[in-house]
Design a protein around this motif. Structure first.
Motif, PDB file in Angstrom:
ATOM      1  N   THR A  80       8.594   2.291  -1.210  1.00  0.00           N
ATOM      2  CA  THR A  80       7.412   1.446  -2.138  1.00  0.00           C
ATOM      3  C   THR A  80       7.820   0.154  -1.581  1.00  0.00           C
ATOM      4  O   THR A  80       8.630  -0.488  -1.439  1.00  0.00           O
ATOM      5  CB  THR A  80       6.842   2.088  -3.167  1.00  0.00           C
ATOM      6  OG1 THR A  80       8.124   2.003  -4.126  1.00  0.00           O
ATOM      7  CG2 THR A  80       6.635   3.527  -3.130  1.00  0.00           C
ATOM      8  N   LYS A  81       6.680  -0.719  -2.365  1.00  0.00           N
ATOM      9  CA  LYS A  81       6.765  -2.313  -2.334  1.00  0.00           C
ATOM     10  C   LYS A  81       8.228  -2.425  -2.992  1.00  0.00           C
ATOM     11  O   LYS A  81       8.338  -2.003  -4.033  1.00  0.00           O
ATOM     12  CB  LYS A  81       5.691  -2.699  -3.071  1.00  0.00           C
ATOM     13  CG  LYS A  81       5.382  -4.362  -3.149  1.00  0.00           C
ATOM     14  CD  LYS A  81       4.257  -4.791  -4.082  1.00  0.00           C
ATOM     15  CE  LYS A  81       4.409  -6.069  -4.249  1.00  0.00           C
ATOM     16  NZ  LYS A  81       3.021  -6.531  -4.678  1.00  0.00           N
TER      17      LYS A  81
ATOM     18  N   ASP B 112       4.254  -4.371   0.861  1.00  0.00           N
ATOM     19  CA  ASP B 112       3.098  -3.783   0.202  1.00  0.00           C
ATOM     20  C   ASP B 112       3.158  -2.120   0.639  1.00  0.00           C
ATOM     21  O   ASP B 112       3.344  -2.118   1.847  1.00  0.00           O
ATOM     22  CB  ASP B 112       1.997  -4.568   0.398  1.00  0.00           C
ATOM     23  CG  ASP B 112       0.998  -4.237  -0.772  1.00  0.00           C
ATOM     24  OD1 ASP B 112       1.265  -3.621  -1.693  1.00  0.00           O
ATOM     25  OD2 ASP B 112      -0.264  -4.805  -0.608  1.00  0.00           O
ATOM     26  N   GLY B 113       2.354  -1.348  -0.063  1.00  0.00           N
ATOM     27  CA  GLY B 113       2.085   0.000   0.565  1.00  0.00           C
ATOM     28  C   GLY B 113       3.311   0.840   0.124  1.00  0.00           C
ATOM     29  O   GLY B 113       4.366   0.351  -0.675  1.00  0.00           O
TER      30      GLY B 113
ATOM     31  N   ALA C  53      -1.675   1.925   3.279  1.00  0.00           N
ATOM     32  CA  ALA C  53      -1.320   0.697   4.204  1.00  0.00           C
ATOM     33  C   ALA C  53      -0.201  -0.019   4.187  1.00  0.00           C
ATOM     34  O   ALA C  53       0.356  -0.451   2.938  1.00  0.00           O
ATOM     35  CB  ALA C  53      -2.384   0.001   4.522  1.00  0.00           C
ATOM     36  N   LEU C  54       0.801  -0.106   5.176  1.00  0.00           N
ATOM     37  CA  LEU C  54       1.943  -0.872   5.075  1.00  0.00           C
ATOM     38  C   LEU C  54       2.095  -2.080   5.550  1.00  0.00           C
ATOM     39  O   LEU C  54       1.553  -2.636   6.522  1.00  0.00           O
ATOM     40  CB  LEU C  54       3.143   0.112   5.785  1.00  0.00           C
ATOM     41  CG  LEU C  54       3.260   1.508   5.627  1.00  0.00           C
ATOM     42  CD1 LEU C  54       4.195   1.981   6.703  1.00  0.00           C
ATOM     43  CD2 LEU C  54       3.717   1.668   4.156  1.00  0.00           C
ATOM     44  N   THR C  55       2.739  -2.873   4.828  1.00  0.00           N
ATOM     45  CA  THR C  55       3.018  -4.375   4.920  1.00  0.00           C
ATOM     46  C   THR C  55       4.522  -4.493   4.896  1.00  0.00           C
ATOM     47  O   THR C  55       4.935  -4.478   3.815  1.00  0.00           O
ATOM     48  CB  THR C  55       2.245  -5.405   4.305  1.00  0.00           C
ATOM     49  OG1 THR C  55       0.913  -4.991   4.315  1.00  0.00           O
ATOM     50  CG2 THR C  55       2.757  -6.857   4.960  1.00  0.00           C
ATOM     51  N   TYR C  56       5.183  -4.675   5.923  1.00  0.00           N
ATOM     52  CA  TYR C  56       6.743  -4.916   5.939  1.00  0.00           C
ATOM     53  C   TYR C  56       7.261  -5.953   6.882  1.00  0.00           C
ATOM     54  O   TYR C  56       6.664  -6.224   7.736  1.00  0.00           O
ATOM     55  CB  TYR C  56       7.360  -3.492   6.107  1.00  0.00           C
ATOM     56  CG  TYR C  56       7.142  -2.756   7.344  1.00  0.00           C
ATOM     57  CD1 TYR C  56       7.869  -2.779   8.433  1.00  0.00           C
ATOM     58  CD2 TYR C  56       6.119  -2.110   7.551  1.00  0.00           C
ATOM     59  CE1 TYR C  56       7.801  -2.231   9.759  1.00  0.00           C
ATOM     60  CE2 TYR C  56       5.687  -1.437   8.598  1.00  0.00           C
ATOM     61  CZ  TYR C  56       6.546  -1.312   9.758  1.00  0.00           C
ATOM     62  OH  TYR C  56       6.370  -0.614  11.034  1.00  0.00           O
ATOM     63  N   THR C  57       8.396  -6.447   6.662  1.00  0.00           N
ATOM     64  CA  THR C  57       9.011  -7.376   7.469  1.00  0.00           C
ATOM     65  C   THR C  57      10.275  -6.459   8.082  1.00  0.00           C
ATOM     66  O   THR C  57      11.041  -5.725   7.643  1.00  0.00           O
ATOM     67  CB  THR C  57       9.679  -8.629   6.714  1.00  0.00           C
ATOM     68  OG1 THR C  57       8.617  -9.149   6.047  1.00  0.00           O
ATOM     69  CG2 THR C  57      10.443  -9.420   7.667  1.00  0.00           C
TER      70      THR C  57
END
Length: 87
Positions: A49-50, A3-4, A70-74
């Motif tokens: 991006t996502k 996300d983000g 805001a970033l959500t990453y693995t």
């Protein structure tokens, strides 16, 4: 990227490089051994991006120069010496 969005810079040269010492919590609990700096000189910038996936080879300078959302990453890091504690 789950996300983000942001601008990721890879490659180039680390500005003001500082090797993280083996006893630092950042090394043993988060990132593992490596080098931190204040910026990257040169390198390739790309907006991610996502849904995007980026593979960064070990030892390649990288950072987010700008974060639009805001970033959500693995992150998957290979740690054959088992430096970072498992959670």
């Amino acid at each position: 990227m789950l996300d983000g969005s942001g601008t990721l810079v890879t490659g180039g040269t680390i500005v003001n490089p500082q090797r993280r010492t083996s006893g630092q919590e950042e090394v043993t609990q988060i990132n593992g051994p490596g080098v931190s700096g204040t910026a990257i000189d040169g390198g390739a910038s790309r907006r991610i991006t996502k849904g995007d996936m980026v593979i960064i080879p070990a030892g390649t300078p990288h950072w987010f120069s700008e974060v639009q959302e805001a970033l959500t990453y693995t992150i998957v890091r290979i740690d054959p010496s088992r430096v970072v504690a498992l959670k």
